[in-house]
Write a protein that holds these residues in place. Structure first.
Motif, PDB file in Angstrom:
ATOM      1  N   ALA A  28     -13.515 -13.515   2.517  1.00  0.00           N
ATOM      2  CA  ALA A  28     -12.867 -14.663   1.871  1.00  0.00           C
ATOM      3  C   ALA A  28     -11.746 -14.203   0.952  1.00  0.00           C
ATOM      4  O   ALA A  28     -10.671 -14.818   0.901  1.00  0.00           O
ATOM      5  CB  ALA A  28     -13.900 -15.470   1.086  1.00  0.00           C
ATOM      6  N   SER A  29     -11.975 -13.103   0.222  1.00  0.00           N
ATOM      7  CA  SER A  29     -10.948 -12.562  -0.675  1.00  0.00           C
ATOM      8  C   SER A  29      -9.728 -12.104   0.117  1.00  0.00           C
ATOM      9  O   SER A  29      -8.581 -12.353  -0.291  1.00  0.00           O
ATOM     10  CB  SER A  29     -11.532 -11.393  -1.471  1.00  0.00           C
ATOM     11  N   SER A  30      -9.958 -11.453   1.254  1.00  0.00           N
ATOM     12  CA  SER A  30      -8.851 -10.980   2.096  1.00  0.00           C
ATOM     13  C   SER A  30      -8.008 -12.146   2.585  1.00  0.00           C
ATOM     14  O   SER A  30      -6.771 -12.106   2.539  1.00  0.00           O
ATOM     15  CB  SER A  30      -9.398 -10.187   3.284  1.00  0.00           C
ATOM     16  N   PHE A  31      -8.674 -13.198   3.066  1.00  0.00           N
ATOM     17  CA  PHE A  31      -7.945 -14.368   3.560  1.00  0.00           C
ATOM     18  C   PHE A  31      -7.202 -15.072   2.430  1.00  0.00           C
ATOM     19  O   PHE A  31      -6.088 -15.565   2.628  1.00  0.00           O
ATOM     20  CB  PHE A  31      -8.902 -15.340   4.251  1.00  0.00           C
ATOM     21  N   TRP A  32      -7.802 -15.125   1.253  1.00  0.00           N
ATOM     22  CA  TRP A  32      -7.165 -15.798   0.122  1.00  0.00           C
ATOM     23  C   TRP A  32      -5.892 -15.061  -0.306  1.00  0.00           C
ATOM     24  O   TRP A  32      -4.832 -15.679  -0.482  1.00  0.00           O
ATOM     25  CB  TRP A  32      -8.138 -15.889  -1.044  1.00  0.00           C
ATOM     26  N   TYR A  33      -5.975 -13.755  -0.451  1.00  0.00           N
ATOM     27  CA  TYR A  33      -4.798 -12.994  -0.860  1.00  0.00           C
ATOM     28  C   TYR A  33      -3.728 -12.996   0.233  1.00  0.00           C
ATOM     29  O   TYR A  33      -2.531 -13.075  -0.064  1.00  0.00           O
ATOM     30  CB  TYR A  33      -5.180 -11.560  -1.215  1.00  0.00           C
ATOM     31  N   ALA A  34      -4.144 -12.923   1.495  1.00  0.00           N
ATOM     32  CA  ALA A  34      -3.177 -12.990   2.592  1.00  0.00           C
ATOM     33  C   ALA A  34      -2.477 -14.351   2.602  1.00  0.00           C
ATOM     34  O   ALA A  34      -1.267 -14.444   2.862  1.00  0.00           O
ATOM     35  CB  ALA A  34      -3.878 -12.750   3.930  1.00  0.00           C
ATOM     36  N   PHE A  35      -3.235 -15.406   2.302  1.00  0.00           N
ATOM     37  CA  PHE A  35      -2.652 -16.751   2.226  1.00  0.00           C
ATOM     38  C   PHE A  35      -1.633 -16.835   1.097  1.00  0.00           C
ATOM     39  O   PHE A  35      -0.527 -17.365   1.279  1.00  0.00           O
ATOM     40  CB  PHE A  35      -3.766 -17.783   2.022  1.00  0.00           C
ATOM     41  N   LEU A  36      -1.990 -16.322  -0.089  1.00  0.00           N
ATOM     42  CA  LEU A  36      -1.064 -16.362  -1.226  1.00  0.00           C
ATOM     43  C   LEU A  36       0.206 -15.567  -0.934  1.00  0.00           C
ATOM     44  O   LEU A  36       1.323 -16.025  -1.238  1.00  0.00           O
ATOM     45  CB  LEU A  36      -1.757 -15.807  -2.476  1.00  0.00           C
ATOM     46  N   ILE A  37       0.042 -14.394  -0.352  1.00  0.00           N
ATOM     47  CA  ILE A  37       1.206 -13.561  -0.019  1.00  0.00           C
ATOM     48  C   ILE A  37       2.115 -14.295   0.964  1.00  0.00           C
ATOM     49  O   ILE A  37       3.347 -14.294   0.818  1.00  0.00           O
ATOM     50  CB  ILE A  37       0.750 -12.211   0.568  1.00  0.00           C
ATOM     51  N   THR A  91       5.867 -15.550   0.059  1.00  0.00           N
ATOM     52  CA  THR A  91       6.924 -14.987   0.906  1.00  0.00           C
ATOM     53  C   THR A  91       7.729 -16.093   1.573  1.00  0.00           C
ATOM     54  O   THR A  91       8.965 -16.016   1.639  1.00  0.00           O
ATOM     55  CB  THR A  91       6.314 -14.072   1.981  1.00  0.00           C
ATOM     56  N   LEU A  92       7.046 -17.130   2.048  1.00  0.00           N
ATOM     57  CA  LEU A  92       7.735 -18.250   2.699  1.00  0.00           C
ATOM     58  C   LEU A  92       8.617 -19.005   1.712  1.00  0.00           C
ATOM     59  O   LEU A  92       9.756 -19.377   2.045  1.00  0.00           O
ATOM     60  CB  LEU A  92       6.707 -19.195   3.325  1.00  0.00           C
ATOM     61  N   LEU A  93       8.112 -19.244   0.509  1.00  0.00           N
ATOM     62  CA  LEU A  93       8.882 -19.981  -0.496  1.00  0.00           C
ATOM     63  C   LEU A  93      10.171 -19.251  -0.877  1.00  0.00           C
ATOM     64  O   LEU A  93      11.179 -19.888  -1.212  1.00  0.00           O
ATOM     65  CB  LEU A  93       8.026 -20.206  -1.749  1.00  0.00           C
ATOM     66  N   ILE A  94      10.143 -17.933  -0.831  1.00  0.00           N
ATOM     67  CA  ILE A  94      11.345 -17.145  -1.147  1.00  0.00           C
ATOM     68  C   ILE A  94      12.231 -16.994   0.086  1.00  0.00           C
ATOM     69  O   ILE A  94      13.464 -17.095   0.001  1.00  0.00           O
ATOM     70  CB  ILE A  94      10.946 -15.763  -1.691  1.00  0.00           C
ATOM     71  N   SER A  95      11.617 -16.779   1.229  1.00  0.00           N
ATOM     72  CA  SER A  95      12.365 -16.410   2.428  1.00  0.00           C
ATOM     73  C   SER A  95      13.102 -17.580   3.061  1.00  0.00           C
ATOM     74  O   SER A  95      14.220 -17.399   3.568  1.00  0.00           O
ATOM     75  CB  SER A  95      11.418 -15.786   3.471  1.00  0.00           C
ATOM     76  N   TYR A  96      12.509 -18.777   3.059  1.00  0.00           N
ATOM     77  CA  TYR A  96      13.164 -19.893   3.746  1.00  0.00           C
ATOM     78  C   TYR A  96      14.509 -20.245   3.115  1.00  0.00           C
ATOM     79  O   TYR A  96      15.525 -20.289   3.827  1.00  0.00           O
ATOM     80  CB  TYR A  96      12.254 -21.122   3.796  1.00  0.00           C
ATOM     81  N   PRO A  97      14.569 -20.504   1.799  1.00  0.00           N
ATOM     82  CA  PRO A  97      15.896 -20.789   1.216  1.00  0.00           C
ATOM     83  C   PRO A  97      16.861 -19.615   1.332  1.00  0.00           C
ATOM     84  O   PRO A  97      18.074 -19.816   1.486  1.00  0.00           O
ATOM     85  CB  PRO A  97      15.582 -21.111  -0.252  1.00  0.00           C
ATOM     86  N   THR A  98      16.318 -18.382   1.268  1.00  0.00           N
ATOM     87  CA  THR A  98      17.184 -17.206   1.419  1.00  0.00           C
ATOM     88  C   THR A  98      17.775 -17.152   2.814  1.00  0.00           C
ATOM     89  O   THR A  98      18.978 -16.906   2.982  1.00  0.00           O
ATOM     90  CB  THR A  98      16.383 -15.918   1.148  1.00  0.00           C
ATOM     91  N   CYS A 100       5.122 -16.402   9.509  1.00  0.00           N
ATOM     92  CA  CYS A 100       3.787 -16.434   8.914  1.00  0.00           C
ATOM     93  C   CYS A 100       2.847 -15.479   9.645  1.00  0.00           C
ATOM     94  O   CYS A 100       2.004 -14.821   9.017  1.00  0.00           O
ATOM     95  CB  CYS A 100       3.227 -17.852   8.939  1.00  0.00           C
ATOM     96  N   GLN A 101       2.974 -15.404  10.956  1.00  0.00           N
ATOM     97  CA  GLN A 101       2.178 -14.440  11.714  1.00  0.00           C
ATOM     98  C   GLN A 101       2.504 -13.009  11.293  1.00  0.00           C
ATOM     99  O   GLN A 101       1.608 -12.188  11.085  1.00  0.00           O
ATOM    100  CB  GLN A 101       2.438 -14.593  13.214  1.00  0.00           C
ATOM    101  N   ALA A 102       3.811 -12.738  11.172  1.00  0.00           N
ATOM    102  CA  ALA A 102       4.263 -11.379  10.840  1.00  0.00           C
ATOM    103  C   ALA A 102       3.840 -10.962   9.431  1.00  0.00           C
ATOM    104  O   ALA A 102       3.807  -9.763   9.131  1.00  0.00           O
ATOM    105  CB  ALA A 102       5.782 -11.285  10.975  1.00  0.00           C
ATOM    106  N   VAL A 103       3.528 -11.930   8.569  1.00  0.00           N
ATOM    107  CA  VAL A 103       3.122 -11.619   7.201  1.00  0.00           C
ATOM    108  C   VAL A 103       1.608 -11.710   7.033  1.00  0.00           C
ATOM    109  O   VAL A 103       0.975 -10.795   6.517  1.00  0.00           O
ATOM    110  CB  VAL A 103       3.818 -12.573   6.198  1.00  0.00           C
ATOM    111  N   PHE A 104       1.020 -12.814   7.480  1.00  0.00           N
ATOM    112  CA  PHE A 104      -0.406 -13.061   7.230  1.00  0.00           C
ATOM    113  C   PHE A 104      -1.293 -12.019   7.911  1.00  0.00           C
ATOM    114  O   PHE A 104      -2.246 -11.515   7.299  1.00  0.00           O
ATOM    115  CB  PHE A 104      -0.780 -14.459   7.729  1.00  0.00           C
TER     116      PHE A 104
END
Length: 269
Positions: free
Chosen positions: A58-67, A71-78, A199-203
């Motif tokens: 659960a911890s792994s999935f939670w941190y992967a979700f946050l990352i 990443t998406l919030l920064i990358s999309y507008p960029t 999201c696949q490439a990051v998560f």
């Protein structure tokens, strides 16, 4: 190209897949059925469903979700801004360049930046806030992980935005849609595949992080990747480490299946 020629060209690809994809997976599955003494057992799979490993999962999935979210919030507008720049390919290259640097070197660079006498604490002292414990925290782990994965999120989104037919955006504006409506009803739906790929490439790799958790988070963040490293290199329990690897592979396949989609035809250049 006839059928025989295609078969000849296919042989190296098939051999590569068999040797470096199928064979390692089969070895992991094989070792997962043995205990630390080399005896055949299924206890590893039973042990995986104990509270300790379920909490770690659960911890792994939670941190992967946050990352992934950060990443998406920064990358999309960029990525969207990059498509509007004059020398966008040059700027894109500058974003990709950090991926050429060894991950270990980047991790040690951030250790220096976030350390007690690092640049981050010096900046906080200039602001009058004072020195803070930045290294070995959840913040430092999420910050460094997000920084590392940003290029992998930007690239697919950038390509998806580049493929949008400009006449669709112009038509939306001509019909009276605001910028926000155009983005919500035209731009974002047409770039959804790029977002999913990013999201696949990051998560997926974020699920199995272990070096960053050790160097940046100081083992305060425990993930499945950390557990695999411990079982293979410290406890020498290859069976349990392989079992965790099997569940990671299953999770990655499920994520790829759930986030994968057929590309929509049309609405492209």
């Amino acid at each position: 190209m006839n059928r025989r020629t295609r078969t000849v060209y296919l042989v190296p690809y098939v051999l590569w897949i068999l040797l470096f994809v199928v064979a390692p997976i089969l070895l992991i599955v094989y070792y997962s059925f043995f205990d630390v003494d080399g005896n055949f057992t299924v206890d590893n799979y039973i042990h995986f469903f104990t509270p300790v490993y379920l909490k770690m999962t659960a911890s792994s999935f939670w941190y992967a979700f946050l990352i992934t979210v950060f990443t998406l919030l920064i990358s999309y507008p960029t990525a969207y801004l990059l498509t509007k720049l004059k020398h966008k390919q040059l700027w894109l290259l500058l974003i990709i360049l950090p991926t050429w640097i060894n991950l270990l070197l980047k991790a040690y660079a951030f250790i220096g930046i976030f350390g007690t006498y690092g640049a981050a604490n010096q900046f906080l002292e200039i602001l009058g806030i004072g020195s803070k414990q930045i290294l070995f925290t959840d913040f430092s782990f999420l910050f460094v992980s997000t920084y590392i994965f940003i290029p992998f999120m930007i690239l697919p989104i950038f390509n998806a935005i580049e493929e949008i037919n400009p006449t669709l955006i112009q038509a939306s504006r001509d019909l009276g849609a605001s910028s926000m409506t155009t983005f919500r009803r035209v731009i974002f739906p047409l770039t959804a595949d790029g977002v999913k790929s990013g999201c696949q490439a990051v998560f997926i790799p974020a699920l199995s992080l272990f070096m960053i958790t050790r160097l940046i988070a100081g083992n305060r963040v425990i993930t499945l990747g950390t557990a695999i490293e411990e079982h293979f290199l410290v406890t020498q329990d290859w069976g349990m480490g392989s079992t965790i690897g099997v569940f990671l592979i299953i999770a990655m396949i499920l994520i790829m299946f759930l986030t994968g989609s057929k590309k929509k035809r049309g609405a492209r250049k």
